[in-house]
Motif scaffolding. Structure first.
Motif, PDB file in Angstrom:
ATOM      1  N   LYS A 173      35.251  37.881  40.322  1.00 27.57           N
ATOM      2  CA  LYS A 173      36.195  38.198  41.395  1.00 27.57           C
ATOM      3  C   LYS A 173      35.493  38.847  42.575  1.00 27.57           C
ATOM      4  O   LYS A 173      35.814  38.561  43.743  1.00 27.57           O
ATOM      5  CB  LYS A 173      37.293  39.130  40.867  1.00 27.57           C
ATOM      6  CG  LYS A 173      38.348  39.481  41.905  1.00 27.57           C
ATOM      7  CD  LYS A 173      39.445  40.348  41.314  1.00 27.57           C
ATOM      8  CE  LYS A 173      40.502  40.665  42.367  1.00 27.57           C
ATOM      9  NZ  LYS A 173      41.605  41.487  41.813  1.00 27.57           N
ATOM     10  N   ILE A 174      34.526  39.722  42.312  1.00 26.89           N
ATOM     11  CA  ILE A 174      33.862  40.442  43.408  1.00 26.89           C
ATOM     12  C   ILE A 174      32.342  40.360  43.287  1.00 26.89           C
ATOM     13  O   ILE A 174      31.630  41.205  43.816  1.00 26.89           O
ATOM     14  CB  ILE A 174      34.304  41.922  43.468  1.00 26.89           C
ATOM     15  CG1 ILE A 174      34.077  42.626  42.133  1.00 26.89           C
ATOM     16  CG2 ILE A 174      35.755  42.031  43.889  1.00 26.89           C
ATOM     17  CD1 ILE A 174      34.389  44.122  42.186  1.00 26.89           C
ATOM     18  N   ARG A 175      31.848  39.345  42.590  1.00 28.79           N
ATOM     19  CA  ARG A 175      30.397  39.168  42.482  1.00 28.79           C
ATOM     20  C   ARG A 175      30.061  37.689  42.304  1.00 28.79           C
ATOM     21  O   ARG A 175      30.878  36.903  41.828  1.00 28.79           O
ATOM     22  CB  ARG A 175      29.823  39.970  41.304  1.00 28.79           C
ATOM     23  CG  ARG A 175      30.391  39.562  39.961  1.00 28.79           C
ATOM     24  CD  ARG A 175      29.533  40.074  38.807  1.00 28.79           C
ATOM     25  NE  ARG A 175      29.657  41.485  38.545  1.00 28.79           N
ATOM     26  CZ  ARG A 175      30.536  42.018  37.698  1.00 28.79           C
ATOM     27  NH1 ARG A 175      31.415  41.252  37.066  1.00 28.79           N
ATOM     28  NH2 ARG A 175      30.562  43.308  37.482  1.00 28.79           N
ATOM     29  N   ARG A 187      32.307  29.762  43.685  1.00 25.54           N
ATOM     30  CA  ARG A 187      33.184  30.884  43.388  1.00 25.54           C
ATOM     31  C   ARG A 187      33.210  31.255  41.911  1.00 25.54           C
ATOM     32  O   ARG A 187      33.710  32.312  41.553  1.00 25.54           O
ATOM     33  CB  ARG A 187      34.614  30.568  43.860  1.00 25.54           C
ATOM     34  CG  ARG A 187      34.732  30.374  45.358  1.00 25.54           C
ATOM     35  CD  ARG A 187      36.173  30.071  45.750  1.00 25.54           C
ATOM     36  NE  ARG A 187      37.034  31.197  45.486  1.00 25.54           N
ATOM     37  CZ  ARG A 187      37.271  32.193  46.339  1.00 25.54           C
ATOM     38  NH1 ARG A 187      36.682  32.181  47.530  1.00 25.54           N
ATOM     39  NH2 ARG A 187      38.077  33.176  46.027  1.00 25.54           N
ATOM     40  N   MET A 236      30.070  36.152  47.491  1.00 31.08           N
ATOM     41  CA  MET A 236      29.952  37.549  47.077  1.00 31.08           C
ATOM     42  C   MET A 236      28.539  37.871  46.590  1.00 31.08           C
ATOM     43  O   MET A 236      28.321  38.284  45.453  1.00 31.08           O
ATOM     44  CB  MET A 236      30.963  37.853  45.973  1.00 31.08           C
ATOM     45  CG  MET A 236      32.403  37.650  46.389  1.00 31.08           C
ATOM     46  SD  MET A 236      32.918  38.769  47.717  1.00 31.08           S
ATOM     47  CE  MET A 236      33.862  39.956  46.807  1.00 31.08           C
ATOM     48  N   ASP A 255      45.972  39.489  39.389  1.00 30.72           N
ATOM     49  CA  ASP A 255      45.472  40.610  40.186  1.00 30.72           C
ATOM     50  C   ASP A 255      45.501  41.940  39.437  1.00 30.72           C
ATOM     51  O   ASP A 255      45.047  42.958  39.960  1.00 30.72           O
ATOM     52  CB  ASP A 255      46.306  40.755  41.470  1.00 30.72           C
ATOM     53  CG  ASP A 255      46.222  39.519  42.353  1.00 30.72           C
ATOM     54  OD1 ASP A 255      45.098  39.013  42.552  1.00 30.72           O
ATOM     55  OD2 ASP A 255      47.274  39.058  42.821  1.00 30.72           O
TER      56      ASP A 255
END
Length: 429
Positions: free
Chosen positions: A25-27, A16, A63, A405
């Motif tokens: 976070k998204i890759r 992660r 991801m 976030d």
């Protein structure tokens, strides 16, 4: 030495990437942008290509869509060489079950069926989050000359840096006789500390450095690696596989003393990027004999407006920089749009995934780019960031950590606007 026929590379993409959050976070970690136009994964792949090695698997589990897209678009070999760069994401199989990779050794174990092929004699294991340039043919020569079962690339380091690395002890022939993963006490360090004269005698200036750290780059005889991984539950090479291998196998060290940086944290990522922007960078991106490869994008040249000051910075293709802009000690990524009178200092701006017009609206949605009159200092702006007009991002309160976030977060004292994040007009931080 020809590595193309009997050697395959495994590039470990990690899990992660929590230490690089929120950039991860998204890759996947190897897909994190680097030096304005590259990604972290381009470094090990380029080293492979420049070493004549054109067969590589990238192991990842988190991801991986953007990483897969980048690999597909950047690395296509001709049909005669048999070259490939392929992604091996964690998957459910009859043998491995449903678990994700539990560590570096576990990731390799769960993909042995792709490696245990008759024509493969050696396996090169690399990390996906390091910045360095190495000809792996030299390391392979060390491996073969010593008739080693496994070879580790090692670099001299000061004892103050040893607590974050795997430290090796060697005999006079360069064989590894001791290994301590991240020694935390003087007693642990004493077990593996080397005499600096040992390093000096091998043509490298020790400069007082008395520890030899593993770089996380390994060459194995294929059969040895399979035997070391099968029939056990070892999860990590540094903590388990190598300490056990020292007892029963010949493990050699390949000495290296070029630039090497492990980009495993936000601070390390930030500092490594900015170090490339100076007039005398410690790592040269533009080496004609060993270039860094990436995806060809065919973007137009960058446009620079009137009365712009740019000092000690990297500017990628496809950017638009408005009039009266100041850029100092910064990395400006692909397709970045910067409005007039903006100031960018000591920052990593990753750019955008697509181009847009150069006009900034004072009302309505904030467009991708950095708005007019904004001041950014000591920050990382991830891809497709939307920074409004007259925004200030300087971490005025010197926070070390903030947010989970939100669009704007802080890690290691560095303000970060996450990918696709928006900072509204007139905001000040």
């Amino acid at each position: 030495m020809d590595l193309s026929r009997n050697t395959i590379a495994l590039i470990l993409g990690g899990g992660r990437g929590t230490r690089l959050f929120p950039l991860t976070k998204i890759r996947a970690k190897p897909a994190v942008p680097l030096a304005a136009k590259y990604r972290l994964i381009d470094i090990p792949i380029s080293n492979c290509i420049n070493s004549g090695l054109r067969r590589a698997f990238v192991l990842t589990q988190f991801m991986s869509v953007s990483l897969h897209r980048h690999l597909r678009q950047a690395y296509t070999f001709d049909s005669f060489s048999g070259g490939f760069v392929e992604l091996l994401a964690a998957q459910q199989t009859m043998d491995s079950g449903t678990d994700w990779y539990q560590g570096t050794a576990d990731a390799v174990r769960k993909n042995l069926r792709y490696i245990d092929q008759p024509e493969i004699e050696h396996v090169l294991i690399l990390s996906g989050d390091q910045l360095y340039r190495m000809d792996f043919r030299d390391m392979m020569q060390t491996h073969i000359d010593a008739d080693a079962d496994a070879t580790i690339a090692g670099i001299p380091v000061d004892r103050k840096d040893a607590s974050a690395l795997g430290i090796m002890q060697l005999d006079d022939s360069g064989r590894v006789t001791g290994f301590v993963e991240k020694p935390q006490t003087d007693e642990e360090l004493a077990k593996v500390r080397m005499d600096p004269s040992w390093i000096d005698a091998r043509g490298i200036e020790s400069k007082g450095r008395d520890c030899l750290a593993s770089m996380g780059l390994y060459i194995f005889k294929k059969e040895v690696m399979v035997n070391l991984l099968e029939g056990n539950d070892h999860q990590d090479f540094g903590k388990e596989v190598f300490p056990n291998a020292l007892q029963s196998h010949k493990v050699q060290m390949h000495l290296f003393d070029g630039y090497w940086e492990d980009i495993g944290t936000i601070r390390a990522f930030y500092e490594a990027n900015l170090s490339l922007a100076g007039s005398a960078p410690p790592f040269q991106l533009g080496d004609a004999n060993a270039p860094i490869y990436s995806r060809a994008r065919f973007l137009p040249p960058t446009i620079v407006g009137d009365n712009v000051s740019i000092r000690g910075s990297i500017i990628a293709d496809g950017c638009y920089i408005g009039s009266n802009v100041t850029i100092e000690n910064s990395v400006i990524g692909l397709r970045t749009v910067i409005g007039e009178n903006a100031v960018i200092k000591n920052s990593v701006v990753m750019g955008a995934d697509y181009s847009r017009d150069h006009e900034f609206s004072q009302t309505g949605p904030v467009p991708i780019g950095i708005g007019a009159g904004s001041h950014v200092d000591g920050a990382i702006l991830d891809k497709n960031s939307r920074i409004g007009t007259n925004v200030t991002i300087t971490n005025q309160q010197n926070l070390d950590h903030m947010g989970e976030d939100e669009a704007l977060q802080v890690r290691d004292g560095i303000a970060i606007v996450i990918k696709n994040g928006t900072v509204e007009n007139d905001f000040s931080f």
